[in-house]
Design a protein around this motif. Structure first.
Motif, short mmCIF file in Angstrom:
data_model
loop_
_atom_site.label_atom_id
_atom_site.label_comp_id
_atom_site.label_asym_id
_atom_site.label_seq_id
_atom_site.Cartn_x
_atom_site.Cartn_y
_atom_site.Cartn_z
N THR A 66 0.47 -0.66 0.28
CA THR A 66 0.20 0.04 -0.09
C THR A 66 0.53 1.46 0.09
O THR A 66 2.25 1.29 0.05
N SER A 67 0.57 2.61 -0.48
CA SER A 67 1.30 4.30 -0.33
C SER A 67 -0.06 4.53 0.09
O SER A 67 -1.02 5.43 0.43
N VAL A 246 2.75 -2.00 -6.33
CA VAL A 246 1.51 -0.58 -5.56
C VAL A 246 0.46 -1.09 -5.64
O VAL A 246 0.24 -1.62 -6.93
#
Length: 377
Positions: A66-67, A246
């Motif tokens: 995740t970002s 991602v």
């Protein structure tokens, strides 16, 4: 206070997010040493659980990487919700002293990491890898995030099946996860300079050019040396690896500002989303998922995708006469309304999307009506 006596200092944070003392004190706005606060951590757990449950509901599996978009002003306003999200995705939490000061990080046992899915079932979840695109320089916050990464990467009795930090470290042996600008500079990613000024109307070429600019600005890893000093180093290859991997990009709305209210959102969120999309599609991969979390109402957090947020703001602001009627009567108001159109256009470009025809027709009609003075009251 009226008698000129000493008034004890106390925190006047936003009670919606933080552990605030409401009255009777000489107030100060924030205390970084207490971030993330206990209240902020509780909020972060809710946000992460929503993020993971929504992704699992959509894909039938967990996101591996995740970002987060992380701004210092946002972290301060919310007493560290973004920092706490980073920790909790990795299966860690802050350690607080009795006075509320954060003194360290501890790892949550893998068997205690649970998520309630949207169907009500409770399931165990893995440690989810995470990286940030950030504008912060607080060494304590950086320390807590780097500590959590180190804990996750060295967790005993875990492997790539339930710990995605371990999985990604085997593929690309670096723990660079904090990325930002090349030092303490208040600049953007370049998107807010490019999009309003470009003469390139080809969405494919402008998005690729935007990716090159973005990577030149934000591929700087922030770490700490043995003495606790911040070290900033260009790590473009490591950042490109993360962008290609991602699965979901997330940011919170914690104030009155939304996507169209500032070019910062398409500059930072849009810049990352565009770069990840361009790099992933070159590898034949799908675009990453997106999630904006509206956390202004503590009793009801709302999650919307990038496209859902764009449509929501088009309908609630740009096409809403109750919103724009008051603005278009003055030059200053009209400039404000026009800036939202600019941010709408830029956000659409950064998402690599074509404008919805129905919305486009409605927007064109609204502008014609405004210019003709139709339905302006």
């Amino acid at each position: 206070a009226l008698n000129g006596n000493y008034v004890k200092a106390g925190l006047f944070a936003d009670p919606s997010y933080g552990d605030s003392i409401p009255t009777g004190y000489d107030g100060y706005a924030s205390d970084p040493t207490r971030m993330p606060s206990i209240a902020a951590y509780d909020s972060a757990v809710r946000i992460v659980d929503m993020l993971l449950a929504d992704y699992y509901d959509e894909h039938g599996k967990w996101p591996e990487l995740t970002s987060l978009i992380m701004w210092g002003t946002e972290v301060s306003r919310t007493e560290g919700i973004g920092i706490a999200e980073f920790l909790y995705l990795l299966g860690c939490k802050p350690v607080w002293a009795d006075n509320g000061k954060v003194v360290g990080v501890e790892m949550i046992p893998i068997d205690d990491l649970n998520v309630t899915l949207n169907d009500g079932s409770v399931v165990k979840r893995p440690r989810v890898d995470v990286f940030v695109s950030m504008v912060i320089n607080n060494k304590d916050w950086i320390t807590w995030m780097l500590t959590a990464l180190d804990f996750a990467a060295n967790a005993t009795g875990e492997d790539e099946s339930n710990n995605y930090v371990i999985k990604h470290y085997k593929e690309n042996p670096t723990l660079d996860r904090l990325f930002g600008l090349p030092g303490n500079v208040l600049e953007g990613t370049g998107m807010s300079n490019l999009i309003p000024n470009t003469a390139d109307w080809n969405i494919d070429t402008v998005n690729e050019y935007a990716t090159d600019i973005y990577l030149s600005r934000v591929s700087y890893s922030w770490t700490l040396d043995d003495k606790g000093n911040v070290v900033v180093k260009n790590q473009k290859d490591a950042y490109e690896y993360l962008l290609k991997k991602v699965d979901v990009i997330s940011q919170n709305f914690d104030s009155t500002w939304r996507l169209f209210d500032s070019d910062d959102y398409y500059d930072w969120f849009g810049g990352l989303y565009n770069a990840a999309t361009v790099l992933k599609q070159k590898e034949g991969l799908e675009k990453p998922d997106t999630a904006f979390f509206d956390i202004r109402n503590k009793n009801k957090y709302v999650s919307r995708t990038y496209n859902e947020e764009i449509e929501f703001e088009v309908r609630s602001m740009l096409l809403n006469p109750q919103y724009y009627n008051a603005l278009v009567k003055t030059p200053a108001g009209m400039n404000s309304y026009a800036s939202k159109f600019e941010h709408f256009y830029a956000s659409t470009i950064m998402g690599g999307e074509k404008l919805n025809k129905q919305l486009g027709d409605q927007l064109a009609k609204t502008i014609r009506d405004i210019n003709a003075g139709v339905n302006i009251s």
